[in-house]
Structure formats: C-alpha cells, structure tokens
Design an enzyme around this catalytic site. Structure first.
Site, PDB file in Angstrom:
ATOM      1  N   ASP A  11       0.765  -1.248   0.000  1.00  0.00           N
ATOM      2  CA  ASP A  11       0.000   0.000   0.000  1.00  0.00           C
ATOM      3  C   ASP A  11       0.796   1.299   0.000  1.00  0.00           C
ATOM      4  O   ASP A  11       0.198   2.357  -0.017  1.00  0.00           O
ATOM      5  CB  ASP A  11      -0.982   0.001   1.179  1.00  0.00           C
ATOM      6  CG  ASP A  11      -2.269   0.756   0.871  1.00  0.00           C
ATOM      7  OD1 ASP A  11      -2.508   1.052  -0.313  1.00  0.00           O
ATOM      8  OD2 ASP A  11      -3.036   1.058   1.806  1.00  0.00           O
ATOM      9  N   HIS A 291       2.349   4.196   5.718  1.00  0.00           N
ATOM     10  CA  HIS A 291       2.070   4.886   4.443  1.00  0.00           C
ATOM     11  C   HIS A 291       0.900   5.855   4.520  1.00  0.00           C
ATOM     12  O   HIS A 291       0.700   6.629   3.580  1.00  0.00           O
ATOM     13  CB  HIS A 291       1.832   3.850   3.340  1.00  0.00           C
ATOM     14  CG  HIS A 291       0.680   2.931   3.624  1.00  0.00           C
ATOM     15  ND1 HIS A 291       0.871   1.702   4.196  1.00  0.00           N
ATOM     16  CD2 HIS A 291      -0.650   3.076   3.459  1.00  0.00           C
ATOM     17  CE1 HIS A 291      -0.305   1.121   4.359  1.00  0.00           C
ATOM     18  NE2 HIS A 291      -1.247   1.934   3.913  1.00  0.00           N
TER      19      HIS A 291
END
Length: 632
Positions: A11, A291
């Site tokens: 991700d 992230h």
C-alpha cells in the site's frame, strides 16, 4: 522469536529503491510490491518481467540484489488478485457472501461451495489462476486473500478457509488438472518458487531479469498521479524529521553517559529508565513511517493521534538529552544528582500542543553567567552558528575557557513590522567537536563590550503600516520598495529583487558568470470535475498561475558579521533567505525557510518555484530517503 524473511508492501504509493537495499541488508531474501504505475505493470506483464532481481543503480555486481515480486493488477483486494477478471474473482471473496455488510460491485455475489457446485466453481477459479500465471516465468503462483480491515471476526476466517479448502481438495483430487493448491504465507510462496527453479533462497533464478531504478511516481488510472501526498500535512512531515534528529542525538548521548557511568560504577545513580523513553520514541517514530502517517493521508483523528505521540516522544527525548548532557558536562561526576522535578538544564524550545509551532526559550540574563550546552550529533567536527534568545542586548559570549567568541545581535520579529520587545537573538560561531558537547558562557556585559549588532533595513513598499522599532538594534525604514540588491560572503553573492524580496541570481566567488536562480510563488488550482486534488492526488487545473497577494510584500534586509538575510512578508507566506558569513559548509549554502498559512485557500496549493539557466535538458535529480540521489 520470529525472523522475517520476506518484505510485504502492498500500500505505499510508489516505491523507493532504498527499500530493497535496506531489506537486503536486513537479511530478507525476497519482497513484494503492488502500487506501481499501471503502464509499467502492463509492460512488465506483457514481457513476463513482474518478478525480478532489484539492484541498486550504483552496484557494479549483484551484492545488493533482492528478489522482488510485483503484483500485476489494479489492487491488492480479492477481486484483483485471483486473475484478470474482477467480476469473477469477487465471487471468491467469501466475506461478501449474501447477507453480509459488503457485496460485489459487479453484481454477481459469491456462492458457498458445496458438493453440488464445487466442480463448476473450481474450474472457474482455476481459469483465472491459469491466466494470471501466464504473466510470470515460474509455475508457482501467488494469490493473496485479504484486504483492509479484514479477519477481525471468526466468521470470516471460517467462511474463507472452509470454502477455499473445499475448492483446493477438489483441485488436488484431479491429477488431470495438473494443479496443486494450498494455503501458505508469503515466505511459503517464495520458498516454493526457489524450490521449483532449484536455487538457494535469495539467489537469482535462472533467466529472471535484473532491474535498477525506482517506481515513482505512481498512477492507478488515467492521469491520477499520487503526488499530492508529497506535500500533504507538511507540518507533521517536519515534526517527523525533528523527532528523528532528536532520537539520534538522544541515543548517542545516553550511550556515552551510560558507558561513562558504568566505568565509574555510578550507574545506580543514573536514570536507566531513560532507555524506556528511547524505545518508546523509536516505536512512535517507526509507527509514523506508515504509508498513511508520514504521507499525510490519515483521517483527522488519526493524524492528531500521531501528532500527540510524536510530541510526547519529542518531549521525552529532550529529557533524555538533558539528563545525559548533565552527567557528561560535570567535571566531578560524584556531584551528579538526578532530580526529575528540577532538571539541571532547560529545554531549547517547547511546543504547547501537537499542532503548535515551537517556541524558543528566552534566556534571562543576570549578573552571574548563564551556560549554554550545545551538542553536535555528527561524526565530524563542525564550525556552526548557534542561535539563542536572550532578554538583554548587553550580552557577551565566551568559550568555556573564557575566550570571547564571534557573535552577532539581532532583533526578534513578531510580524513584518513589529519586534518582540525585550527579546534579542544572539548568534554565536562555535567549533563543535564530533559527537561532542560544548559549553558556552553568556555574560551580561557593560555597554562598551557588547556583541556586534546587525543592521536592518525595512522596505514598506508604499504600505501605510506602523513600525515598532527595536531599542538596541539599528533599523532604517524606507517607505518605498528597494532597488534590486545583493548579499555576499567569501563564497557566494546572492542577488534579490527589491520589489519581491525573492532570490534572483547566484554567483560564486572568483567567477564572472552569474547563474539565474529566480524564485517566485505560484498557485495551483484543481479541476472542476468530480476528481480533485487531495491528500493523495495532484490534479491541477492546468499550469500554475502567479501568486497575487492582496498587498505587496514588506521586505526586511538584515546584515551582520556572521549572517545576512532577506525576509519577505506576503499575505499567506513569509520567507527568509539567509547567507552565513562563515567558513565551512554553512557558508557555501543558502538557507531558505518558509512559514505558510493558507487556511483561507480552498482547493488551491501554494508552490515556490526556482527557475535556473542550468541547461540540463529533461534530466533532473531527486533525493531518495536522504540516502541516495536518483537521476530521472
């Protein structure tokens, strides 16, 4: 007791080539990535290059190689992992069985696997598996089975496991299908692949390609480039770096102080509990590398929680630094006494809340000297300008041995035209030992021995604004704008626009050629369509347009023996360009800082652009993780 062997990063929005380097150096043997530009995925799939050895650009052989698997499709969710057709793959996400909270957008729901339908269902799924396997070079296929916020209830575990096991049992019972299907971990997949091609884990499979470079920028469709996050929530990106620097400094000082204390058999008097503060700070900093954290893409409440954690750790690290510096600067270590209620040293700055700008501590001068302890966390000696705020202009700075040090006194400004009363900045040139502490003395001085003052010119650009003048620092006010002007030291001449106060050109000492390095502020709008720029995406409405504030800027020029600077105050941003007049690295560079407030801007982004006459064609270089520079 588990040693990770495989990297899993489905991700992050694009991938730096520093990551494979770090994973390889951490003894991982393989890694997986997903969010890569759709055009690159398409090309790699067409050429069976989705699995490769990822090598550093500067590696002459294969010492930095790590095996990398790139997922081929749009997403890492179940509809996009079994094969090329999400309408079919979604029918095999058994959390989406009818009656649940989520369903398949393609309008064909999953069906529970029974003896009556297992043959048809298994054949349908196997067809997707075969189509996906043709994109890869080996006969081992990875089909991840998950998504965000999954496996949080036992019913889902049962639904996925029992239905897939019935499919696997059917497939494995049919030798004519030439397939063996089973559950496994990511490392099980890589082990099976290595075994199939007959190599030791981590080695390059025969015939597999080698890749160098990185995977920025990421787009998942059309021109949806995920470059908006580069500048999302920049305040927290800055706080991350501040915490990282403090963590490094605190770890070094704690280690030095503890080694010292143990050698003197004094560790029973040293606050060993500081180690827990170091560990907690490391964990909070690590957590923020997520992230959606440092990227600035978390929901508001989550972002605030990150901020609270970062600030809590920053404050704790300042305590660790104070305790260690206290112990290390004492000549007689037997005098050391740790009192948490009355720290021996004060903090250099404080933050009142997780979203506040730091406030620098003002040192109150007295008849007795005040001591300043400065730490250099670098492995090289530095000749550095140290900045400190004091409440009197009558101050001299001496070394620990009593020798006067080069210094400069400046006013401190609240705004473009208003000084902070009774607060002054003293800048001191000090030689700081590598990984070492330096003690400086601040003395209240008679007027005749005062620190050299900087002189200030204030250009009001025709604006009718009151000016609060500093008492002890010379200030000249000019109602109009300045002509273009230059600042210089022994290395550089920097020239500025008198009208904007912004940098225009640079010239190195001893050279005749002037390099155009003009800077200006620009505004990017966003599209009128449904898809707009946001935390993730940068979708401007065309080329950037010039920033046009309501009023022209007030420009302040400060000149002094240690540094000179130009401050430009605009409606939404104040920028300071500083030139240090000192030998060493600081004198070779310009220090540029901006303080931005665009809270009244909706769907607009402010940019600072530097335009140069460097003829680099289409090649430019970007930093990767502060570790390497990448040519693009």
């Amino acid at each position: 007791g588990v040693t990770p062997r495989s990297g899993w990063a489905v991700d992050p929005f694009g991938y730096s080539s520093t990551m494979p380097y770090l994973l390889k150096r951490s003894n991982l043997t393989a890694m997986l990535i997903q969010r890569v530009h759709y055009a690159i995925k398409k090309h790699f799939a067409a050429t069976q290059n989705l699995e490769f050895m990822w090598r550093q650009t500067w590696d002459p052989d294969s010492s930095t190689d790590i095996f990398c698997h790139m997922m081929p499709f749009y997403s890492y969710d179940v509809p996009h992992t079994c094969g090329p057709d999400p309408k079919i793959c979604c029918q095999f996400d058994f959390k989406r069985l009818p009656g649940g909270r989520i369903n398949c957008p393609w309008k064909v729901p999953p069906r529970a696997i029974t003896d009556a339908n297992v043959a048809e269902r298994a054949q349908l799924l196997l067809d997707q598996y075969r189509k996906k396997s043709k994109l890869y070079r080996s006969k081992v296929l990875l089909v991840p089975l998950g998504d965000d916020f999954r496996y949080d209830k036992p019913q889902e575990w049962d639904a996925q496991f029992l239905n897939y096991q019935r499919i696997f049992d059917f497939l494995n019972s049919r030798p004519d299908l030439h397939v063996q299907a089973q559950f496994g971990t990511l490392s099980d997949y890589f082990d099976a692949l290595y075994k199939k091609v007959g190599i030791v884990p981590g080695m390059r499979p025969p015939g597999f390609p080698v890749l160098t470079g990185d995977f920025f920028s990421y787009a998942d469709r059309e021109d949806h480039y995920w470059t908006g996050y580069f500048t999302s929530r920049p305040f927290y990106k800055s706080l991350d770096r501040v915490l990282e620097a403090h963590l490094r400094g605190a770890e070094i000082l704690y280690s030095l102080a503890l080694a010292h204390a143990r050698r003197a058999s004094a560790d029973s008097r040293y606050p060993l509990s500081d180690y827990a503060l170091l560990s907690n700070a490391r964990r909070n900093l690590g957590l923020f590398q997520h992230h959606d954290a440092i990227a600035g893409t978390a929901k508001e409440a989550v972002a605030v929680d990150y901020g609270v954690r970062l600030l809590h750790s920053l404050t704790n690290l300042k305590h660790v630094i104070i305790n260690a510096a206290h112990y290390l600067v004492l000549g007689d270590k037997d005098m050391y006494h740790h009192d948490p209620a009355a720290p021996f040293l004060g903090m250099d700055e404080t933050r009142s809340s997780q979203d506040s700008l730091p406030e620098r501590t003002v040192i109150k001068m007295d008849t007795s000297p005040r001591f300043l302890v400065v730490f250099n966390p670098l492995e090289q000696e530095r000749l550095s300008v140290v900045l400190v705020l004091v409440d009197s202009p009558h101050v001299r700075v001496l070394s620990e041995e009593g020798q006067p040090l080069p210094s400069q006194l400046s006013a401190v400004w609240n705004s473009a035209t208003e000084v902070v009363p009774d607060v002054y900045q003293v800048s001191v040139l000090a030689r700081l030992p590598a990984l070492g502490l330096r003690v400086l003395q601040l003395h209240k001085s008679p007027d005749g021995q005062a620190t050299p003052r900087s002189s200030t010119r204030l250009y009001l650009h025709g604006r009718d604004v009151p000016v609060r003048k500093p008492k002890a620092v010379p200030l000249h006010v000019f109602p109009a704008a300045a002509d273009d002007f230059c600042l210089e030291n022994q290395h550089l001449q920097a020239c500025f626009s008198g009208r904007t106060g912004l940098l225009q050109s640079l010239r190195q000492a001893g050279e005749e050629q002037v390099h155009r390095v003009s800077s200006n502020f620009l505004i990017y709008g966003t599209r009128t369509s449904k898809d707009k720029s946001g935390a993730y995406l940068f979708l401007p409405d065309g080329e950037a347009k010039p920033y046009t504030p309501k009023d022209p800027p007030v420009v302040r020029v400060v000149e002094g023996p240690l540094f000179s600077e130009v401050a430009s105050y605009y409606q939404h941003v104040q920028t300071v360009v500083r030139l240090y007049n000192v030998p060493g690295v600081e004198g070779l560079s310009l220090d540029v800082s901006c303080l931005v407030d665009i809270r009244d801007h909706i769907n607009k982004e402010l940019a600072l652009r530097f335009s140069t006459d460097i003829e680099s064609d289409d090649t430019f270089f970007t930093d990767l993780n502060g570790f390497q520079v990448c040519s693009r």
